[in-house]
Design a protein around this motif. Structure first.
Motif, PDB file in Angstrom:
ATOM      1  N   ALA A   1       0.837  -1.207   0.000  1.00 52.70           N
ATOM      2  CA  ALA A   1       0.000   0.000   0.000  1.00 52.70           C
ATOM      3  C   ALA A   1       0.871   1.256   0.000  1.00 52.70           C
ATOM      4  CB  ALA A   1      -0.948  -0.013   1.188  1.00 52.70           C
ATOM      5  N   GLY A   2       1.973   1.241   0.734  1.00 51.92           N
ATOM      6  CA  GLY A   2       2.882   2.394   0.704  1.00 51.92           C
ATOM      7  C   GLY A   2       3.426   2.653  -0.690  1.00 51.92           C
ATOM      8  N   THR A   3       3.793   1.575  -1.388  1.00 49.45           N
ATOM      9  CA  THR A   3       4.290   1.702  -2.761  1.00 49.45           C
ATOM     10  C   THR A   3       3.198   2.231  -3.689  1.00 49.45           C
ATOM     11  OG1 THR A   3       5.872  -0.088  -2.395  1.00 49.45           O
ATOM     12  CG2 THR A   3       5.332   0.437  -4.692  1.00 49.45           C
ATOM     13  N   LEU A   4       1.977   1.749  -3.521  1.00 52.16           N
ATOM     14  CA  LEU A   4       0.868   2.225  -4.361  1.00 52.16           C
ATOM     15  C   LEU A   4       0.562   3.695  -4.096  1.00 52.16           C
ATOM     16  CD1 LEU A   4      -1.534  -0.847  -4.237  1.00 52.16           C
ATOM     17  CD2 LEU A   4      -0.195  -0.041  -6.205  1.00 52.16           C
ATOM     18  N   VAL A   5       0.662   4.122  -2.846  1.00 52.61           N
ATOM     19  CA  VAL A   5       0.453   5.543  -2.542  1.00 52.61           C
ATOM     20  C   VAL A   5       1.524   6.382  -3.243  1.00 52.61           C
ATOM     21  CG1 VAL A   5       0.587   7.273  -0.695  1.00 52.61           C
ATOM     22  CG2 VAL A   5      -0.801   5.225  -0.373  1.00 52.61           C
ATOM     23  N   ILE A   6       2.765   5.944  -3.197  1.00 53.85           N
ATOM     24  CA  ILE A   6       3.850   6.683  -3.858  1.00 53.85           C
ATOM     25  C   ILE A   6       3.641   6.730  -5.363  1.00 53.85           C
ATOM     26  CG2 ILE A   6       6.325   6.689  -4.406  1.00 53.85           C
ATOM     27  CD1 ILE A   6       6.748   5.306  -1.652  1.00 53.85           C
ATOM     28  N   ALA A   7       3.365   5.570  -5.956  1.00 53.63           N
ATOM     29  CA  ALA A   7       3.300   5.461  -7.418  1.00 53.63           C
ATOM     30  C   ALA A   7       2.065   6.135  -8.002  1.00 53.63           C
ATOM     31  CB  ALA A   7       3.348   3.990  -7.826  1.00 53.63           C
ATOM     32  N   GLY A   8       0.987   6.179  -7.255  1.00 56.94           N
ATOM     33  CA  GLY A   8      -0.191   6.875  -7.744  1.00 56.94           C
ATOM     34  C   GLY A   8      -1.384   6.024  -8.113  1.00 56.94           C
TER      35      GLY A   8
ATOM     36  N   ALA B   1      -6.349   6.027  -3.400  1.00 61.21           N
ATOM     37  CA  ALA B   1      -7.406   6.068  -2.388  1.00 61.21           C
ATOM     38  C   ALA B   1      -7.582   4.720  -1.686  1.00 61.21           C
ATOM     39  CB  ALA B   1      -8.713   6.553  -3.006  1.00 61.21           C
ATOM     40  N   PRO B   2      -7.692   3.590  -2.413  1.00 63.01           N
ATOM     41  CA  PRO B   2      -7.816   2.321  -1.686  1.00 63.01           C
ATOM     42  C   PRO B   2      -6.577   1.986  -0.866  1.00 63.01           C
ATOM     43  CG  PRO B   2      -8.353   2.005  -4.017  1.00 63.01           C
ATOM     44  CD  PRO B   2      -7.878   3.412  -3.843  1.00 63.01           C
ATOM     45  N   ALA B   3      -5.388   2.312  -1.376  1.00 63.29           N
ATOM     46  CA  ALA B   3      -4.156   2.041  -0.628  1.00 63.29           C
ATOM     47  C   ALA B   3      -4.116   2.898   0.635  1.00 63.29           C
ATOM     48  CB  ALA B   3      -2.933   2.314  -1.501  1.00 63.29           C
ATOM     49  N   ALA B   4      -4.490   4.171   0.516  1.00 59.44           N
ATOM     50  CA  ALA B   4      -4.527   5.057   1.682  1.00 59.44           C
ATOM     51  C   ALA B   4      -5.559   4.567   2.694  1.00 59.44           C
ATOM     52  CB  ALA B   4      -4.825   6.489   1.250  1.00 59.44           C
ATOM     53  N   ALA B   5      -6.711   4.107   2.211  1.00 59.76           N
ATOM     54  CA  ALA B   5      -7.733   3.572   3.115  1.00 59.76           C
ATOM     55  C   ALA B   5      -7.215   2.331   3.834  1.00 59.76           C
ATOM     56  CB  ALA B   5      -9.007   3.257   2.335  1.00 59.76           C
ATOM     57  N   GLY B   6      -6.489   1.479   3.131  1.00 64.69           N
ATOM     58  CA  GLY B   6      -5.900   0.297   3.759  1.00 64.69           C
ATOM     59  C   GLY B   6      -4.902   0.668   4.840  1.00 64.69           C
ATOM     60  N   LEU B   7      -4.119   1.710   4.592  1.00 67.83           N
ATOM     61  CA  LEU B   7      -3.148   2.145   5.593  1.00 67.83           C
ATOM     62  C   LEU B   7      -3.836   2.813   6.783  1.00 67.83           C
ATOM     63  CD1 LEU B   7      -0.260   3.254   3.245  1.00 67.83           C
ATOM     64  CD2 LEU B   7      -0.297   1.291   4.804  1.00 67.83           C
ATOM     65  N   ILE B   8      -4.963   3.480   6.559  1.00 69.75           N
ATOM     66  CA  ILE B   8      -5.738   4.019   7.685  1.00 69.75           C
ATOM     67  C   ILE B   8      -6.242   2.871   8.557  1.00 69.75           C
ATOM     68  CG2 ILE B   8      -7.879   5.199   8.336  1.00 69.75           C
ATOM     69  CD1 ILE B   8      -7.415   7.034   5.876  1.00 69.75           C
ATOM     70  N   LEU B   9      -6.756   1.826   7.930  1.00 69.49           N
ATOM     71  CA  LEU B   9      -7.206   0.658   8.704  1.00 69.49           C
ATOM     72  C   LEU B   9      -6.039   0.033   9.469  1.00 69.49           C
ATOM     73  CD1 LEU B   9      -9.714  -1.002   6.234  1.00 69.49           C
ATOM     74  CD2 LEU B   9     -10.233   0.269   8.323  1.00 69.49           C
ATOM     75  N   PHE B  10      -4.887  -0.058   8.815  1.00 66.46           N
ATOM     76  CA  PHE B  10      -3.680  -0.558   9.491  1.00 66.46           C
ATOM     77  C   PHE B  10      -3.383   0.287  10.727  1.00 66.46           C
ATOM     78  CE2 PHE B  10       0.841  -0.298  10.306  1.00 66.46           C
ATOM     79  CZ  PHE B  10       1.202  -1.636  10.405  1.00 66.46           C
ATOM     80  N   LEU B  11      -3.452   1.606  10.583  1.00 65.04           N
ATOM     81  CA  LEU B  11      -3.179   2.501  11.704  1.00 65.04           C
ATOM     82  C   LEU B  11      -4.189   2.322  12.836  1.00 65.04           C
ATOM     83  CD1 LEU B  11      -2.201   5.728   9.751  1.00 65.04           C
ATOM     84  CD2 LEU B  11      -0.699   4.365  11.226  1.00 65.04           C
TER      85      LEU B  11
ATOM     86  N   LEU C   1      -6.348  10.736   4.645  1.00 58.01           N
ATOM     87  CA  LEU C   1      -7.706  11.237   4.364  1.00 58.01           C
ATOM     88  C   LEU C   1      -7.656  12.377   3.355  1.00 58.01           C
ATOM     89  CD1 LEU C   1      -9.335  11.154   7.911  1.00 58.01           C
ATOM     90  CD2 LEU C   1      -9.920   9.717   5.936  1.00 58.01           C
ATOM     91  N   ALA C   2      -6.657  13.251   3.473  1.00 56.89           N
ATOM     92  CA  ALA C   2      -6.504  14.352   2.511  1.00 56.89           C
ATOM     93  C   ALA C   2      -6.216  13.817   1.110  1.00 56.89           C
ATOM     94  CB  ALA C   2      -5.402  15.308   2.972  1.00 56.89           C
ATOM     95  N   LEU C   3      -5.368  12.792   1.000  1.00 59.64           N
ATOM     96  CA  LEU C   3      -5.101  12.204  -0.309  1.00 59.64           C
ATOM     97  C   LEU C   3      -6.363  11.578  -0.903  1.00 59.64           C
ATOM     98  CD1 LEU C   3      -1.618  10.500   0.185  1.00 59.64           C
ATOM     99  CD2 LEU C   3      -2.145  12.455  -1.275  1.00 59.64           C
ATOM    100  N   ILE C   4      -7.138  10.911  -0.048  1.00 62.33           N
ATOM    101  CA  ILE C   4      -8.390  10.315  -0.522  1.00 62.33           C
ATOM    102  C   ILE C   4      -9.326  11.414  -1.014  1.00 62.33           C
ATOM    103  CG2 ILE C   4     -10.476   9.083   0.209  1.00 62.33           C
ATOM    104  CD1 ILE C   4      -8.607   7.469   2.133  1.00 62.33           C
ATOM    105  N   ALA C   5      -9.468  12.488  -0.240  1.00 60.30           N
ATOM    106  CA  ALA C   5     -10.347  13.595  -0.620  1.00 60.30           C
ATOM    107  C   ALA C   5      -9.878  14.269  -1.898  1.00 60.30           C
ATOM    108  CB  ALA C   5     -10.435  14.620   0.512  1.00 60.30           C
TER     109      ALA C   5
END
Length: 125
Positions: free
Chosen positions: A61-68, A72-82, A118-122
């Protein structure tokens, strides 16, 4: 003022938190012998497989957030992880003194990371 740099700023906004999770996941591989007993002591069933799943989530998910793609789904997955990992590893309410302060800092940092995701998702980034 920053209109000419929107793409660069957005990339940095993905790189910094995404990169932090890739780094943390890779570091967790090295620290697995310490983390598995800690997770088991906190009541996590199947702590070894749970740690492996968490590491895969952090790195992928971190790699997907970086790559683009699929930010949103990767960021949501990391929020759940947190949501799962923060009270497990930053349980400041169980500690006193400098250890409590360090855990509060980790807790607050993870809350801030969740806000950034959340900001990236928005943004639809």
């Amino acid at each position: 003022m920053f209109e000419n740099f929107q793409n660069e700023i957005l990339f940095a906004a993905r790189l910094l938190p995404g990169g932090a999770f890739v780094f943390a996941g890779l570091r967790n591989i090295q620290n697995r012998k310490l983390l598995i007993p800690m997770m088991a002591a906190r009541g996590v069933p199947q702590a070894g497989p749970a740690l492996c799943l968490g590491i895969v989530l952090q790195v992928v998910a971190g790699t997907l957030v970086i790559a683009g793609p699929w930010t949103a789904p990767a960021a949501a997955g990391l929020i759940l992880f947190l949501i799962v990992a923060t009270p497990m590893f930053h349980n400041f309410w169980d500690h006193q003194g400098p250890d409590r302060a360090a855990r509060i800092n980790g807790f607050v940092g993870n809350v801030a990371l969740a806000g950034g995701f959340l900001a990236l998702i928005a943004q639809g980034a």
